[in-house]
Motif scaffolding. Sequence first.
Motif: not given
Length: 90
Positions: A21-24, A30-31, A41-54, A76-77
């Motif tokens: 996943v890339k872009g602005a 920083d966000a 079916a709505g089951r979460v298969v992956y979840s993470t929190q990262v920081t978008a630098v600038k 989501r941001s």
Amino acid sequence: VVQQAGSLTVVPNPSKGVFTVKGALATDNDADVYMQVTDIAGRVVYSTQVTAVKGNLDESVNLGNVTSGMYLLSIRSESGLQVFHIVVEQ
């Protein structure tokens, strides 16, 4: 096929469960970015929190051993919510 919403892209799509996943975001600050992938079916298969630098995002995602099919990637941001349809072909 590149799917685009705003200025974020998901490549490659379809994938084998590994993509970037890339872009602005719509900010120059920083966000915190919350990324979640769910199956149909709505089951979460992956979840993470990262920081978008600038406001820039360049994040690799590895869904691991998921089955072929359609998944939803929610990003989501402070800029809002973007949802991508992800196709996995094993």
